[in-house]
Motif scaffolding. Structure first.
Motif, PDB file in Angstrom:
ATOM      1  N   UNK B  64       0.811  -1.220   0.000  1.00 34.59           N
ATOM      2  CA  UNK B  64       0.000   0.000   0.000  1.00 34.59           C
ATOM      3  C   UNK B  64       0.844   1.270   0.000  1.00 34.59           C
ATOM      4  N   UNK B 104      -5.774  -3.347   7.054  1.00 34.54           N
ATOM      5  CA  UNK B 104      -4.723  -2.835   6.172  1.00 34.54           C
ATOM      6  C   UNK B 104      -3.950  -1.708   6.865  1.00 34.54           C
ATOM      7  N   UNK B 106      -2.821   1.351   5.959  1.00 38.37           N
ATOM      8  CA  UNK B 106      -3.026   2.228   4.800  1.00 38.37           C
ATOM      9  C   UNK B 106      -2.138   3.461   4.809  1.00 38.37           C
ATOM     10  N   UNK B 122      -6.682   1.546  10.222  1.00 40.69           N
ATOM     11  CA  UNK B 122      -7.974   1.928  10.781  1.00 40.69           C
ATOM     12  C   UNK B 122      -7.829   3.190  11.606  1.00 40.69           C
ATOM     13  N   UNK B 123      -8.310   3.136  12.848  1.00 41.34           N
ATOM     14  CA  UNK B 123      -8.202   4.310  13.718  1.00 41.34           C
ATOM     15  C   UNK B 123      -6.924   4.284  14.545  1.00 41.34           C
ATOM     16  N   UNK B 143     -12.100   9.014  13.747  1.00 41.14           N
ATOM     17  CA  UNK B 143     -12.377   8.147  12.605  1.00 41.14           C
ATOM     18  C   UNK B 143     -11.113   7.546  12.044  1.00 41.14           C
ATOM     19  N   UNK B 144     -11.301   6.741  11.019  1.00 42.12           N
ATOM     20  CA  UNK B 144     -10.170   6.102  10.357  1.00 42.12           C
ATOM     21  C   UNK B 144      -9.149   7.146   9.916  1.00 42.12           C
ATOM     22  N   UNK B 145      -7.888   6.807  10.084  1.00 44.55           N
ATOM     23  CA  UNK B 145      -6.835   7.719   9.634  1.00 44.55           C
ATOM     24  C   UNK B 145      -6.772   7.651   8.107  1.00 44.55           C
ATOM     25  N   UNK B 146      -7.047   8.784   7.477  1.00 39.25           N
ATOM     26  CA  UNK B 146      -7.098   8.817   6.018  1.00 39.25           C
ATOM     27  C   UNK B 146      -5.812   9.339   5.403  1.00 39.25           C
ATOM     28  N   UNK B 182     -16.117  20.464   7.017  1.00 37.09           N
ATOM     29  CA  UNK B 182     -17.452  19.992   6.647  1.00 37.09           C
ATOM     30  C   UNK B 182     -17.402  18.641   5.963  1.00 37.09           C
ATOM     31  N   UNK B 184     -14.851  14.913   4.977  1.00 31.95           N
ATOM     32  CA  UNK B 184     -13.677  14.093   5.282  1.00 31.95           C
ATOM     33  C   UNK B 184     -12.472  14.603   4.499  1.00 31.95           C
ATOM     34  N   UNK B 186      -9.110  13.521   2.830  1.00 32.38           N
ATOM     35  CA  UNK B 186      -8.644  12.215   2.357  1.00 32.38           C
ATOM     36  C   UNK B 186      -7.187  12.190   1.932  1.00 32.38           C
ATOM     37  N   UNK B 202     -13.461  14.812   0.640  1.00 34.54           N
ATOM     38  CA  UNK B 202     -14.496  13.945   0.066  1.00 34.54           C
ATOM     39  C   UNK B 202     -15.592  14.735  -0.639  1.00 34.54           C
ATOM     40  N   UNK B 203     -15.782  15.995  -0.264  1.00 28.95           N
ATOM     41  CA  UNK B 203     -16.835  16.788  -0.908  1.00 28.95           C
ATOM     42  C   UNK B 203     -16.313  17.530  -2.135  1.00 28.95           C
ATOM     43  N   UNK B 225     -13.129  14.333  -6.675  1.00 32.29           N
ATOM     44  CA  UNK B 225     -12.303  14.549  -5.483  1.00 32.29           C
ATOM     45  C   UNK B 225     -10.857  14.868  -5.852  1.00 32.29           C
TER      46      UNK B 225
END
Lengths: 500, 340
Positions: B64, B104, B106, B122-123, B143-146, B182, B184, B186, B202-203, B225
Motif C-alpha cells: 500500500x 490494512x 493504509x 484503521x483508527x 475516525x479512520x486515519x485517512x 465539513x 472528510x 482524504x 471527500x466533498x 475529489x
C-alpha cells in the motif's frame, strides 16, 4: 447508460448483533461454491478465520453534499473497493459486513454515488439476518431494524429453532409488511444454500409476486377476511395473545360462503371499515383513509393520539390509521352482534380474552379483521368449545400493520413510457421524496427502445441501464418502492403521466 | 496558459511489470528505482535502462505504501496483510516486521529527520523507531486515519480523518487540537516551507490550514475529489487534481484567497498524478486515460503531450536533476521520459 457486464458483484450483510452474521460469513467463506470472495469486515467483526481476502475496516460515513443526510456514502468502501479492483483477477465476489446498528443507506448509496465504484462493482444484494427470537423487540424500538429489513433483498429469519411456528408466522408477516420485495428464508444456525445469498442478481418482479401475492394489489383497511357458515346460537371469539391492545373488526351476514361472496363482501366492508364511514372505491381512493398520507406530518410519530379512551403508548402509530373504530369499543366479556358497523375489541389486562357472538339466525357471516387472527391467537368457538373453520378466507394487504411508517408499494402497468418524461419524473420523485425512499427497483418499457430499461436506487441516487431485449415477452412496466410514508397514488399517477 | 506542445520528449525506455504499480521511488542515489505492486512484490530496476535487477515479495497481499527514510537508507513499506516493514536492503529477508495490525496498514510516514515512523491501520496510529521499537500509540477517535503528514520542522504530526484534521504531538501523539471541516479530509500535503497543510476532501474541495494558527480556507467546486495535490518546491503554488485540468493556486504573498488560479489544459482524462520537478520549472500531470503531459510551470507552455500509457497512470516521479520523468500505470507499465 451502457451495460457493464463485468462489474464485480457485491453482497452486503446486515443484521443486529447476535443475529448470526458471523456464522453466515464463516459458512460463505468455507463452503465449496467455487467463488473467491473478498470480505470487508467491520471493525467489531469476529470472523477469526484465516482468509487472504478479509479486510477489516471502520464504517466511515462521508457526506457527499453539505447537510444532505441522504447523500452519505462509505468512505472506507470507496478506498478499499478501489484498491480491491486493482486485484480483479484474484477474486470473484465481494462481501461487506456491516455493524448491527448500521443504517444500510450509506453502503448501498456508495454503489450509486461513486462513479469509480459503480463502474467496477454492482450491488448484487443486501442480505439481512434477523434473530427470530429477539427481533420483535428491535422491530418495536429500533428504526435501524426497520431500515435493515426495508433495504434487504433477502431476509434470513435465523434461529428459528428458538421461536414457535406462530411467532415465526407473525414475524414473517411483519417483515413482509415492511418489505414486500425481499425473499424470506427460515434458517437455523445461518444454514442456507449459498445460491440464496450470493448471485441474487437484479430485480425480479415474478419473484416479488411469488413472495407476496397481494403485493400489487391496493391496500385494504383490514388484513383478513373470512366467511363462516354458522347455525343459530352463541359463539365465542377467543383470543389468547394481544398482538395489539385493540383489534378492529367487522361482522355481518352475507348470502353465500364462497370466494365470490367474499369478494362482494370486501366491497361492502371497505367503506364501513374506513374512516368516518364514508364510502370509498376499492382501489386507490381508500388509501386516503388507510394508507400513509392522510394529511398530517408522518415524520412526527411522536405526537399524542388524543382520539382514544385508552393509552396508545405502545410504540406504534396504529390508532391514527383507524379513526373509525374508536367510538365502537367492545371490551372482553361483552357481546357482539352481526351488523354493518366496525367495532374495536379492546384487550386490556392479562389474556386470554373472549367476546361473545350472538347469532340469532343460521346463515353465512363475513368477518373482517384489521390484523391477522394469528397475531391474536384468535379462534371462533361454538358453545361446546369446538373451533369453527371458515368456509372461505383470505388475507389482504393491510399496508399498515405494525410498521406503518415503513412499507412497500409495487405495481405493473402496460404501455410505453416517454424516456424524457420518465427520467424527469424519477428525478423529481427522488429529489422530493428521496429521504423516505429506502430502495426502489423497476423495469420500464421505453418507447422506441427494444431493450428493457432497468433501474434501481437508494434514497436520492439511482442508476438505470438498458439490459436485455424484450424479445417475445410482453412489454410491461413494473416498479417496486420500499420506504416510509409511500404514496401509491402519487407513484401510479406519476408513472401514468409518462406514458406516450 | 493554453498553448500547444513546443517539443516532443521521447520515451527513454518502457518496461512491463506483472501487476498494478502502486508506488514508484528512486533508490537513494537515483541510479536505481523500485516499484511496489498490487500483488505484494517490490521490483528493483536500473533507472537508466529499466532493466530489472531483482524482485521479492514484500507483503503477502498488496503493497500500500512505500517510503524511504529521509537522509537514511531504510525503506518502510506497508501492506494489505496488516503489516508494516522496515527494510535495510532490497531483499526478501532484510527486514523487520512491526507487530501485525488489525486491518490494512493504509498510512505510513517517516518523520522529517527519519527518527520515527508513523503508521496507521484503521483508527489506530502508532510511532516506531527505525529499529522497530514502539515509541507511542493512540486511537484516532475522530475516525479512520485517512492521511498522515509531518510538519517539515517536525513540530506536529497532522492526521486526516472523516471530520477534519487532528494535530498531534510528534513524540507522544498526544492530541493538541482538532480542526473540524465539513467533509472528510482524504489526503494531506505540507507546503515545503511549513506554512500550509493542504488536503483533498471527500466533498470535492481542497482545504488548507495555515500554520501555526490552523485557520482554514476552502476551495470548493471541483468536479471530482482532488486527492492528488502537489506543492511547488518553493511553496509558491499548489497544484490540484479533481478534473482533467490541473489547477495551480498562487500561494505567494497573502495566499490564494481572492485570486484566480491558472488552469493547464492538455489532458482529456481525470488527473491521477501530478508533480513539480525539484527546481519548480517543470510540471507534469497524468490521467486515468494514461496520458502524461509536461508543462513549463513558469508560463504554462505545454512541452510534451505525446506520452500515453495503456491504462490509468498511478504515479509520476521526477529525477532530482529534472532530466528524467518516470510514470507507472495500473497495468504494470513503467515508462521513462528523458528530458533535454
Amino acid at each position: 447508460m451502457s451495460q457493464q457486464p463485468d462489474r464485480i458483484p457485491v453482497t452486503v450483510l446486515t443484521g443486529f448483533l447476535g443475529s448470526g452474521k458471523t456464522t453466515l460469513l464463516n459458512r460463505i467463506l468455507t463452503e465449496q461454491h467455487g467463488l473467491r470472495i473478498a470480505v470487508i469486515e467491520n471493525e467489531y467483526g469476529e470472523i477469526g478465520i484465516d482468509h487472504d481476502l478479509v479486510v477489516q475496516t471502520d464504517e466511515e460515513i462521508f457526506e457527499m453534499n453539505n447537510g444532505c443526510i441522504c447523500c452519505t456514502v462509505r468512505g472506507d468502501l470507496i478506498r478499499i473497493l478501489g484498491r480491491l479492483a486493482e486485484r480483479r483477477d484474484k477474486f470473484d465476489h465481494v462481501l461487506i459486513e456491516t455493524t448491527g446498528l448500521a443504517d444500510p443507506g450509506p453502503v448501498a448509496q456508495t454503489f450509486f454515488a461513486e462513479d469509480d465504484i459503480s463502474a467496477r462493482y454492482r450491488l448484487d444484494g443486501i442480505v439481512t439476518l434477523v434473530d427470530a427470537k429477539h427481533v420483535l423487540l428491535h422491530l418495536d424500538e429500533s428504526d435501524e431494524c426497520h431500515e435493515q429489513i426495508a433495504f434487504a433483498d433477502v431476509v434470513l429469519l435465523n434461529k428459528t429453532d428458538l421461536a414457535t411456528g406462530d411467532e415465526l408466522s407473525l414475524l414473517e408477516r411483519r417483515i413482509r409488511n415492511i418489505n414486500a420485495m425481499a425473499q424470506i428464508h427460515r434458517t437455523q444456525n445461518s444454514t442456507i444454500d449459498m445460491h440464496a445469498v450470493l448471485g441474487i442478481g437484479g430485480f425480479d418482479l415474478k419473484r416479488a409476486l411469488e413472495i407476496k401475492p397481494t403485493f400489487l394489489e391496493p391496500e385494504y383497511p383490514f388484513e383478513y377476511g373470512a366467511i363462516y357458515a354458522l347455525a343459530a346460537g352463541t359463539y365465542t371469539l377467543h383470543l389468547t395473545q394481544a398482538g395489539e391492545d385493540h383489534l378492529p373488526l367487522l361482522l355481518f351476514g352475507v348470502a353465500g360462503a364462497d370466494a365470490d361472496t367474499l369478494k362482494s363482501a370486501v366491497d361492502v366492508a371497505v367503506p364501513v371499515f374506513s374512516a368516518d364511514g364514508e364510502a370509498c372505491e376499492l382501489g386507490h381512493a381508500h388509501d386516503e383513509h388507510v394508507g400513509h398520507h392522510h394529511g398530517h406530518d408522518h415524520h412526527d410519530h411522536g405526537h399524542d393520539h388524543d382520539h382514544s379512551d385508552h393509552d396508545h403508548d405502545h410504540g406504534h402509530v396504529h390508532g391514527e390509521h383507524f379513526h373509525h373504530a374508536h367510538g365502537d369499543a367492545v371490551h372482553a366479556g361483552e357481546v357482539l352482534t352481526p351488523e354493518l358497523r366496525a367495532r374495536e375489541l379492546h384487550l386490556h389486562g392479562a389474556g386470554p380474552w373472549s367476546v361473545q357472538l350472538n347469532i340469532t339466525e343460521s346463515g353465512n357471516y363475513a368477518i373482517f379483521m384489521a390484523h391477522h387472527p394469528s397475531e391474536f391467537g384468535a379462534q371462533l368457538q361454538n358453545s361446546k368449545g369446538q373451533v369453527q373453520k371458515p368456509a372461505v378466507q383470505r388475507e389482504f394487504d393491510g399496508g399498515h400493520s405494525h410498521d406503518e411508517e415503513v412499507g412497500s408499494v409495487g405495481f405493473t402497468f402496460r404501455g410505453d413510457l416517454n424516456a424524457d418524461k420518465a427520467s424527469a419524473f424519477l428525478s423529481r420523485l427522488t429529489q422530493e421524496d428521496g429521504a423516505d425512499l429506502f430502495r426502489y427497483k423497476g423495469i420500464l418499457s421505453i418507447a422506441g427502445e427494444k431493450q428493457r430499461f432497468v433501474f434501481q436506487g437508494v434514497h436520492m441516487l439511482f442508476d438505470g441501464t438498458f439490459d436485455r431485449p424484450w424479445g417475445d415477452a410482453p412489454r410491461q412496466n413494473a416498479v417496486v418502492f420500499i420506504g416510509r410514508n409511500l404514496d401509491r397514488d402519487k407513484l401510479e399517477t406519476g408513472f401514468g403521466e409518462c406514458l406516450v | 496558459m493554453n498553448r500547444g506542445p513546443s517539443r516532443s520528449i521521447a520515451p527513454g525506455w518502457k518496461h512491463k511489470l506483472p501487476d498494478w504499480i502502486r508506488e514508484i521511488r528512486f533508490v537513494p542515489g537515483e541510479a536505481e528505482l523500485l516499484a511496489a505492486l498490487g500483488n505484494g512484490e517490490i521490483w528493483h530496476l536500473d533507472a537508466r535502462s529499466g532493466a530489472p535487477i531483482g524482485h521479492f515479495l514484500a507483503h503477502k497481499m498488496g503493497v500500500l505504501q512505500v517510503q524511504w527514510q529521509p537522509k537514511g537508507k531504510l525503506l518502510a513499506t506497508s501492506g494489505e496483510d496488516g503489516c508494516a516493514r522496515i527494510w535495510s536492503a532490497l531483499a526478501a529477508d532484510a527486514c523487520i516486521t512491526l507487530p501485525k495490525q488489525r486491518g490494512w496498514v493504509e498510512q505510513l510516514a517517516w518523520s522529517p529527520t527519519g527518527r520515527a515512523l508513523a503508521i496507521a491501520a484503521g483508527k489506530k496510529l502508532s510511532l516506531w523507531s527505525p529499529t522497530g521499537e514502539p515509541l507511542a500509540e493512540c486511537t484516532e477517535e475522530s475516525g479512520t486515519v485517512l492521511a498522515l503528514a509531518w510538519h517539515p520542522a517536525q513540530d506536529y504530526l497532522i492526521v486526516a480523518h472523516a471530520i477534519g484534521i487532528s494535530i498531534r504531538h510528534p513524540d507522544t501523539l498526544e492530541l493538541s487540537d482538532i480542526r473540524e471541516s465539513a467533509s472528510a479530509v482524504m489526503s494531506l500535503f505540507w507546503s515545503p516551507n511549513g506554512e500550509y497543510v493542504a488536503g483533498g476532501c471527500a466533498d470535492s474541495s481542497v482545504r488548507f490550514w495555515r500554520y501555526p494558527s490552523f485557520q482554514d480556507s476552502e476551495m470548493p467546486g471541483y468536479p471530482s475529489r482532488p486527492l492528488a495535490l502537489a506543492w511547488h518546491p518553493k511553496s509558491w503554488r499548489l497544484a490540484t487534481s479533481g478534473s482533467e485540468t490541473p489547477i495551480l493556486w498562487d500561494f505567494t504573498g497573502a495566499g490564494p484567497e481572492g485570486t484566480e488560479p491558472d488552469g493547464l489544459e492538455g489532458l482529456s482524462g481525470t488527473i491521477t498524478a501530478l508533480q513539480f520537478d525539484f527546481a519548480g520549472a517543470l510540471f507534469a500531470a497524468a490521467s486515468d486515460f494514461g496520458e502524461v503531459v509536461i508543462w513549463d510551470s513558469r508560463n504554462g507552455q505545454m512541452l510534451s503531450n505525446d506520452t500515453r500509457l495503456s491504462d490509468r497512470v498511478t504515479g509520476l516521479l521526477w529525477r532530482t536533476d529534472s532530466r528524467q520523468l518516470l510514470g507507472s500505470s495500473a497495468r504494470g507499465e513503467l515508462v521513462s521520459l528523458r528530458l533535454p
